[in-house]
Write a protein that holds these residues in place. Structure first.
Motif, PDB file in Angstrom:
ATOM      1  N   ALA A  16       0.832  -1.202   0.000  1.00 22.87           N
ATOM      2  CA  ALA A  16       0.000   0.000   0.000  1.00 22.87           C
ATOM      3  C   ALA A  16       0.866   1.251   0.000  1.00 22.87           C
ATOM      4  CB  ALA A  16      -0.925  -0.010   1.208  1.00 22.87           C
ATOM      5  N   LEU A  17       1.964   1.241   0.754  1.00 26.77           N
ATOM      6  CA  LEU A  17       2.845   2.405   0.775  1.00 26.77           C
ATOM      7  C   LEU A  17       3.516   2.607  -0.570  1.00 26.77           C
ATOM      8  CD1 LEU A  17       4.507   1.978   4.289  1.00 26.77           C
ATOM      9  CD2 LEU A  17       2.777   3.657   3.625  1.00 26.77           C
ATOM     10  N   ASN A  18       3.977   1.538  -1.216  1.00 30.87           N
ATOM     11  CA  ASN A  18       4.616   1.657  -2.524  1.00 30.87           C
ATOM     12  C   ASN A  18       3.641   2.158  -3.570  1.00 30.87           C
ATOM     13  OD1 ASN A  18       7.130   0.875  -1.689  1.00 30.87           O
ATOM     14  ND2 ASN A  18       6.782  -1.284  -2.093  1.00 30.87           N
ATOM     15  N   ALA A  19       2.411   1.699  -3.516  1.00 25.61           N
ATOM     16  CA  ALA A  19       1.416   2.121  -4.499  1.00 25.61           C
ATOM     17  C   ALA A  19       1.145   3.610  -4.392  1.00 25.61           C
ATOM     18  CB  ALA A  19       0.123   1.334  -4.304  1.00 25.61           C
ATOM     19  N   GLY A  20       1.315   4.203  -3.212  1.00 24.14           N
ATOM     20  CA  GLY A  20       1.039   5.610  -3.022  1.00 24.14           C
ATOM     21  C   GLY A  20       2.196   6.524  -3.367  1.00 24.14           C
ATOM     22  N   GLN A  21       3.342   5.999  -3.771  1.00 21.93           N
ATOM     23  CA  GLN A  21       4.495   6.835  -4.071  1.00 21.93           C
ATOM     24  C   GLN A  21       4.274   7.693  -5.306  1.00 21.93           C
ATOM     25  OE1 GLN A  21       7.893   4.263  -4.280  1.00 21.93           O
ATOM     26  NE2 GLN A  21       8.117   4.179  -2.083  1.00 21.93           N
ATOM     27  N   CYS A  22       3.516   7.237  -6.262  1.00 17.65           N
ATOM     28  CA  CYS A  22       3.271   7.998  -7.478  1.00 17.65           C
ATOM     29  C   CYS A  22       2.144   8.982  -7.253  1.00 17.65           C
ATOM     30  CB  CYS A  22       2.880   7.061  -8.628  1.00 17.65           C
ATOM     31  SG  CYS A  22       4.240   6.040  -9.178  1.00 17.65           S
ATOM     32  N   GLY A  23       2.279  10.149  -7.871  1.00 21.91           N
ATOM     33  CA  GLY A  23       1.193  11.121  -7.840  1.00 21.91           C
ATOM     34  C   GLY A  23       0.088  10.673  -8.780  1.00 21.91           C
ATOM     35  N   TYR A  24      -0.967  11.395  -8.816  1.00 21.58           N
ATOM     36  CA  TYR A  24      -2.088  11.044  -9.678  1.00 21.58           C
ATOM     37  C   TYR A  24      -1.763  11.268 -11.149  1.00 21.58           C
ATOM     38  CZ  TYR A  24      -4.993  10.580  -5.594  1.00 21.58           C
ATOM     39  OH  TYR A  24      -5.525  10.159  -4.412  1.00 21.58           O
ATOM     40  N   GLU A  25      -0.847  12.189 -11.447  1.00 16.58           N
ATOM     41  CA  GLU A  25      -0.562  12.521 -12.842  1.00 16.58           C
ATOM     42  C   GLU A  25       0.714  11.889 -13.375  1.00 16.58           C
ATOM     43  OE1 GLU A  25      -0.800  16.697 -13.461  1.00 16.58           O
ATOM     44  OE2 GLU A  25      -2.685  16.861 -12.380  1.00 16.58           O
ATOM     45  N   GLN A  26       1.764  11.847 -12.583  1.00 17.03           N
ATOM     46  CA  GLN A  26       3.035  11.352 -13.081  1.00 17.03           C
ATOM     47  C   GLN A  26       3.624  10.305 -12.154  1.00 17.03           C
ATOM     48  OE1 GLN A  26       5.508  14.781 -13.652  1.00 17.03           O
ATOM     49  NE2 GLN A  26       4.450  15.388 -15.500  1.00 17.03           N
ATOM     50  N   CYS A  27       4.048   9.220 -12.763  1.00 14.65           N
ATOM     51  CA  CYS A  27       4.709   8.139 -12.057  1.00 14.65           C
ATOM     52  C   CYS A  27       6.039   7.920 -12.780  1.00 14.65           C
ATOM     53  CB  CYS A  27       3.825   6.899 -12.089  1.00 14.65           C
ATOM     54  SG  CYS A  27       4.359   5.619 -10.962  1.00 14.65           S
ATOM     55  N   TRP A  28       7.132   8.305 -12.154  1.00 15.98           N
ATOM     56  CA  TRP A  28       8.439   8.350 -12.806  1.00 15.98           C
ATOM     57  C   TRP A  28       9.199   7.029 -12.735  1.00 15.98           C
ATOM     58  CZ3 TRP A  28      10.332  12.265 -15.720  1.00 15.98           C
ATOM     59  CH2 TRP A  28       9.639  13.466 -15.668  1.00 15.98           C
TER      60      TRP A  28
END
Length: 119
Positions: A16-28
């Motif tokens: 769950a913590l890893n899934a939340g690392q990306c923002g809603y618009e950009q996942c680098w």
């Protein structure tokens, strides 16, 4: 039995913590190569800098070529003479094909050295 339940709970929380690392618009994400066959990659980071740094850590600081991307896949191919090419696309296969195409402009016997996808 208690330890197993705690372990499963920790894994669920980590996911769950890893899934939340990306923002809603950009996942680098990032891919990198370096001398002596060094390579590193990163995916699912909230910032370009975080993805870049994670790829460099994967190379143990030895990457001299790092490329970043977001919400897509990236790949670097390396030629037998040291030439290389990089590409990004909506799928792993397309990114690898692009990297191989550019690599062939600079050398022969190109092979994909590293790839990563960021959702």
């Amino acid at each position: 039995m208690k330890a197993s339940v705690l372990s499963v709970g920790a894994l669920v929380l980590a996911g769950a913590l890893n899934a939340g690392q990306c923002g809603y618009e950009q996942c680098w994400g990032a891919v990198g190569i370096g001398p002596g066959g060094a390579y590193g990659w990163a995916h699912s980071h909230a910032s370009e800098g975080a993805a870049y740094n994670a790829a460099q850590r994967g190379c143990r600081g030895n990457c001299d070529q790092i490329r970043t991307f977001y919400n897509t896949c990236g790949a670097i191919a390396r030629a037998s003479n040291g030439g290389w090419g990089w590409g990004w696309a909506s799928s792993r296969q397309a990114a690898e094909n692009t990297a191989l195409g550019y690599c062939r402009e600079y050398g022969a016997n190109c092979r994909v050295a590293v790839w990563a996808c960021s959702p």
